[in-house]
Design an enzyme around this catalytic site. Structure first.
Site, short mmCIF file in Angstrom:
data_model
loop_
_atom_site.label_atom_id
_atom_site.label_comp_id
_atom_site.label_asym_id
_atom_site.label_seq_id
_atom_site.Cartn_x
_atom_site.Cartn_y
_atom_site.Cartn_z
N HIS A 1 6.91 -30.57 -3.39
CA HIS A 1 6.20 -30.18 -2.16
C HIS A 1 7.01 -29.25 -1.27
O HIS A 1 6.53 -28.86 -0.20
CB HIS A 1 5.85 -31.44 -1.36
CG HIS A 1 7.06 -32.12 -0.78
ND1 HIS A 1 7.87 -32.92 -1.54
CD2 HIS A 1 7.61 -32.08 0.44
CE1 HIS A 1 8.87 -33.37 -0.79
NE2 HIS A 1 8.74 -32.86 0.41
C1 UD1 Z 1 7.60 -33.45 5.51
C2 UD1 Z 1 9.08 -33.23 5.80
C3 UD1 Z 1 9.85 -33.20 4.49
C4 UD1 Z 1 9.56 -34.44 3.65
C5 UD1 Z 1 8.06 -34.54 3.45
C6 UD1 Z 1 7.69 -35.76 2.63
C7 UD1 Z 1 9.58 -31.82 7.76
C8 UD1 Z 1 10.06 -30.49 8.19
N1 UD1 Z 1 9.29 -31.94 6.45
O1 UD1 Z 1 7.12 -32.32 4.77
O2 UD1 Z 1 11.24 -33.17 4.79
O3 UD1 Z 1 10.20 -34.31 2.41
O4 UD1 Z 1 7.45 -34.63 4.74
O5 UD1 Z 1 6.32 -35.83 2.43
O6 UD1 Z 1 9.47 -32.70 8.58
N2 UD1 Z 1 -0.58 -33.05 5.29
C9 UD1 Z 1 -1.72 -33.77 5.05
N3 UD1 Z 1 -1.72 -35.10 5.36
C10 UD1 Z 1 -0.63 -35.73 5.89
C11 UD1 Z 1 0.51 -34.99 6.14
C12 UD1 Z 1 0.53 -33.65 5.83
O7 UD1 Z 1 -2.71 -33.23 4.57
O8 UD1 Z 1 -0.72 -36.96 6.15
C13 UD1 Z 1 -0.55 -31.61 4.92
C14 UD1 Z 1 -0.97 -30.71 6.06
O9 UD1 Z 1 -1.61 -29.60 5.54
C15 UD1 Z 1 0.34 -30.26 6.63
C16 UD1 Z 1 1.20 -30.17 5.39
O10 UD1 Z 1 0.76 -31.23 4.56
O11 UD1 Z 1 0.24 -29.06 7.34
C17 UD1 Z 1 2.67 -30.29 5.65
O12 UD1 Z 1 2.95 -31.49 6.39
P1 UD1 Z 1 4.28 -31.58 7.28
O13 UD1 Z 1 4.37 -32.90 7.93
O14 UD1 Z 1 4.38 -30.38 8.16
O15 UD1 Z 1 5.44 -31.40 6.21
P2 UD1 Z 1 5.60 -31.97 4.73
O16 UD1 Z 1 5.44 -30.82 3.78
O17 UD1 Z 1 4.77 -33.19 4.51
#
Ligand code: UD1
Length: 368
Positions: free
Chosen positions: A206
């Site tokens: 991811h």
């Molecule tokens: C975050 C952490 C990363 C960790 C990962 C584990 C940061 C910078 N990154 O990355 O270190 O390894 O979590 O999962 O904090 N989304 C959903 N549902 C959710 C959460 C996210 O659909 O419940 C999607 C959304 O489109 C969102 C994208 O995933 O914009 C990214 O989510 P985000 O929390 O920004 O970062 P992760 O890639 O999950």
């Protein structure tokens, strides 16, 4: 002492669970609240973990959701500042390296509240990783730095951190793994999926550096597809990766059918199901941080599709190899495992299931 514990994203939950449990052992000394920032909010990315880990429901949910880094960080800070002003904690505990970790640290410190960071001192030296920025900002501000290994201690010392702030306690994520290992082993997922022990690989991916660029993602998927001709790959796909793959038209590499074959997708899995799959896999392919540690303890070969790691102990003493994201290197590493030449490993010092107890005992003895 009044403590606010922070969780926000999936990898935080298994780190915080044993800390809360250890704090419950000091009812006279510690009054604690759990705040969930809401960085992760999907049922499968958040609630499922609370259930698997037997964690109490958060006392406060900030409900911030997704956004750009600035938006998400800022929303957490605004919401958490109100919580601090209302509840007046003596100490805030943050874990890991996600945006919630950094945002809550900055907020608390600016209000003069002490902060302890669990899993301090990890460094990838890769400033393109948002987590590296989070780690640096968090560690420079925190009062107590609880570390998992000697690499982390060394990093903090090299940055000029005072010796009395650094406390080598071991690995809380491994506390959770060891506590649930037997339960995970007893599940009966493999027959349901038509799989046999050692007859498949698991995959997580991811990181923006792997999934946000079309050519990079396609090169990786092509290599994985090749591997999957010999060994089917179970891929519990992160929402971010699904969105990117679909937008690039690369979801044709995936198989979502009834049969586990090729690169076979499932929704994100719960903690126990995923551990069950990893402990029985022939190898794990990943760009995650925590999984490098978990595979080291489970003794399963891990191929890390990144150019660097903030967890070098896992390749120094554990089962991890860091291969970058070129298709050729991924294929070569997988071939080595299939030929029985995977890394054998040992378990790092103090990864013994007692890290959280050490943290809380230390706080009770030292926090003023
Ligand atoms: C975050 C952490 C990363 C960790 C990962 C584990 C940061 C910078 N990154 O990355 O270190 O390894 O979590 O999962 O904090 N989304 C959903 N549902 C959710 C959460 C996210 O659909 O419940 C999607 C959304 O489109 C969102 C994208 O995933 O914009 C990214 O989510 P985000 O929390 O920004 O970062 P992760 O890639 O999950």
């Amino acid at each position: 002492m009044k403590i606010i514990n922070i969780v926000g994203a999936r990898p935080n939950f298994m780190k915080m669970a044993p800390i809360i449990e250890a704090m419950n052992g000091y009812p006279e000394e510690i009054d604690h609240l759990l705040v969930h920032t809401g960085q992760h909010y999907d049922e499968k990315m958040s609630k499922a973990f609370f259930e698997d880990l037997g964690m109490p429901k958060p006392d406060i949910d900030l409900g911030v959701g997704s956004g750009s880094h600035a938006e998400q960080t800022a929303r957490i800070m605004v919401a958490f500042e109100k919580v601090c002003l209302e509840h007046k904690p003596d100490l805030v505990i943050v874990v890991g390296d996600v945006n919630s970790t950094m945002a809550c640290t900055i907020t608390a410190k600016k209000l003069g509240i002490k902060v302890g960071h669990v899993e301090a001192g990890l460094r990838s030296r890769d400033m393109e990783m948002p987590e590296e920025i989070n780690r640096l900002c968090t560690d420079v501000l925190c009062d107590y730095l609880f570390t998992t290994d000697y690499f982390a201690d060394r990093n903090l010392r090299a940055e000029g951190v005072a010796e009395d702030k650094i406390v080598f306690v071991g690995n809380v994520m491994i506390d959770t793994l060891l506590k649930h290992r037997r339960m995970a082993a007893g599940l009966e997922l493999l027959p349901r999926l038509g799989l046999e022990k050692g007859g498949y690989a698991t995959l997580t991916m991811h990181r923006p550096s792997n999934v946000d660029d079309r050519d990079t993602l396609e090169e990786i998927l092509r290599a994985l597809k090749e591997i999957s001709r010999q060994l089917p790959i179970v891929f519990p796909i992160h929402p971010r990766t699904r969105k990117m793959a679909e937008s690039f038209g690369l979801d044709r590499y995936f198989n979502e059918g009834d049969q586990v074959e090729g690169i076979w997708l499932t929704e994100p899995l719960g903690y126990l199901d995923f551990m069950h799959l990893n402990m029985n896999a022939r190898m794990v392919l990943t760009d995650s941080g925590g999984l490098q540690e978990e595979t080291t303890v489970l003794g399963i070969p891990c191929i890390t599709m990144r150019h660097n790691t903030e967890r070098p102990i896992t390749s120094e003493v554990g089962t991890n190899v860091i291969v970058g994201n070129s298709g050729q290197k991924i294929l070569a590493a997988a071939a080595a495992v299939l030929e029985g030449k995977g890394e054998a490993g040992t378990i790092p010092e103090k990864w013994d299931g007692k890290a959280a107890q050490r943290i809380v005992a230390w706080l009770v003895a030292h926090h003023r």
